[in-house]
Write an enzyme that holds these catalytic residues in place. Sequence first.
Site, short mmCIF file in Angstrom:
data_model
loop_
_atom_site.label_atom_id
_atom_site.label_comp_id
_atom_site.label_asym_id
_atom_site.label_seq_id
_atom_site.Cartn_x
_atom_site.Cartn_y
_atom_site.Cartn_z
N GLU A 1 -30.12 22.03 22.54
CA GLU A 1 -28.86 21.41 22.97
C GLU A 1 -28.16 22.63 23.43
O GLU A 1 -27.00 22.80 23.02
CB GLU A 1 -28.10 20.50 21.56
CG GLU A 1 -28.81 19.36 21.38
CD GLU A 1 -27.98 18.26 20.66
OE1 GLU A 1 -26.91 18.77 19.96
OE2 GLU A 1 -28.41 16.97 20.61
N GLU B 1 -35.16 14.30 20.53
CA GLU B 1 -34.48 13.49 19.51
C GLU B 1 -33.97 12.36 19.94
O GLU B 1 -33.35 12.29 21.05
CB GLU B 1 -33.25 14.71 19.09
CG GLU B 1 -33.48 15.79 18.18
CD GLU B 1 -32.23 16.55 17.94
OE1 GLU B 1 -31.03 15.82 17.65
OE2 GLU B 1 -32.28 17.75 17.99
#
Length: 494
Positions: free
Chosen positions: A208, A390
């Site tokens: 991220e 994810e």
Amino acid sequence: MEDKNMSKKLPKGFLWGGATADFQYEGGFNESGRGLLSHDYETDGSKEHPRHHTMKMPDGSIIEPKSSFILADSVPTEAEPVFLDDEYYPSHNAVDFYHHYKEDIKLMAGMGFNIFRFSVCWSRIFPTGEEAEPNAAGLKFYDDVINEMAKYNMEPLITICHDEMPMNLALKYNGWTSRKVIDAYVKYAKTLFEHFGNRCKYWLTFNEINAVRGFGPTGVRNSEGQDRYQADHNMFVASAKAVKLGHKLIPGSQFGTMFAMSGAYPATCKPEDMFHYLQEKRENWYFIDIMGRGYYPEYAAELLQRHNVKELHMEPEDAQILKEGQLDYIAFSYYRSNTTKAGDDWFNVGGDSNPYLKETPWGWPVDPLGLRYTMNEVYDRIQKPIFIVENGMGAVDKADENDYVEDDYRIDYLKDHLSAMADAINIDHVPCLGYTMWAPIDLVSLSTGEMKKRYGFVYVDMDDKGHGTLKRTPKKSYNWMKHIIETNGSALDE
Ligand code: BGP
């Protein structure tokens, strides 16, 4: 939108697995010579009481919580991280994968996983980030993990850096604002390639990278403006250098970086809202374009100006490094979608609630079609395979006296998202390498530090303060997912 006649069966070789992060899962804080990590000083929290770092100010006082993730900008550089007796620090033991790895890997294999995404703890390999030689005991732990996985033909997907760094680097260099951290990272990545490259083909250079978190991905105190974008540039260079080196050292290796992607919608069709939406989207495209295409886009100038960035420091060779170290695939997390409108803050994660969507107990809108939309959007733009690394649902699970959980809500969430993914692959022809669900075994929440925000197929007996037996018990969703994987997605049609 769903095509009832199109099968959900996925292409042969599709990678099915789960994803975790060391400081939320592993524990083993005092073991194998692990050094202190930026997350070690982060307390537990909740929706109402944000997590915070415990730091001692020069006058002896302790800083007040400011917001989750972000170390207050006002903390002077002489402040020292400190552990307090009356605080709980979830990263220290997490759910103790360190001592349960054999059992956990067996449970994952039992569902048919052929891949497992985990992150290596940087400070377990280089305790301060600056040692000349890696910590052999730290390497051995991951050797043991990978060798255990090999018994079940499960391959690793290694995240080199999941929102963390040795505390020493964060404090000494103000995290990624310094190019010294690029060198420390490349040395660390090289060590991993040399050591695990013979058993690991898929890598993620960062988790991220586009998320705004001081002391998170960037390790930077001031999480907005000049420092933040300088830190990001240095991370782009570090990632590109690692990709180039990895390709050289590991023939056939595949590199991605993981981007936090949410579906985003303009709140209305008002032109001003639509234009704001375009700019808001660029907050993410900025990262994906630079790393996926290897150069800064034209709109970067406007974006940086909007964030009060005067000038980024770049070395003359950086442009070439970015070009040569482009990603092979684009990985992202997808949990939800957001709305945005003119006047909203940039990074206003969430926006107003979307009247068309239900929300999880933590207020995250549930939007499976947004996943199909996002997969298409990313592929249309970059034209490289994608990897969903994810996706999952944080929920309050009620365990019975045998620790069994009937999590039909999780099954519903996953069924809808996996079906949307299958449609993107089978109907829209988006190439997708695989899907690693967050998180196969219950672990500590990143945003709130809670245990009760559970994601797993496997229940872990532990509460928000770390009390419990740590016993692992498969939930109802465990067998459901097993069936989806053994039919390679066909069972989604049932
Ligand atoms: C992503 C992170 C993970 C993870 C997940 C779920 O942002 O990469 O580390 O935790 O989100 O979020 P949370 O744990 O806050 O529910």
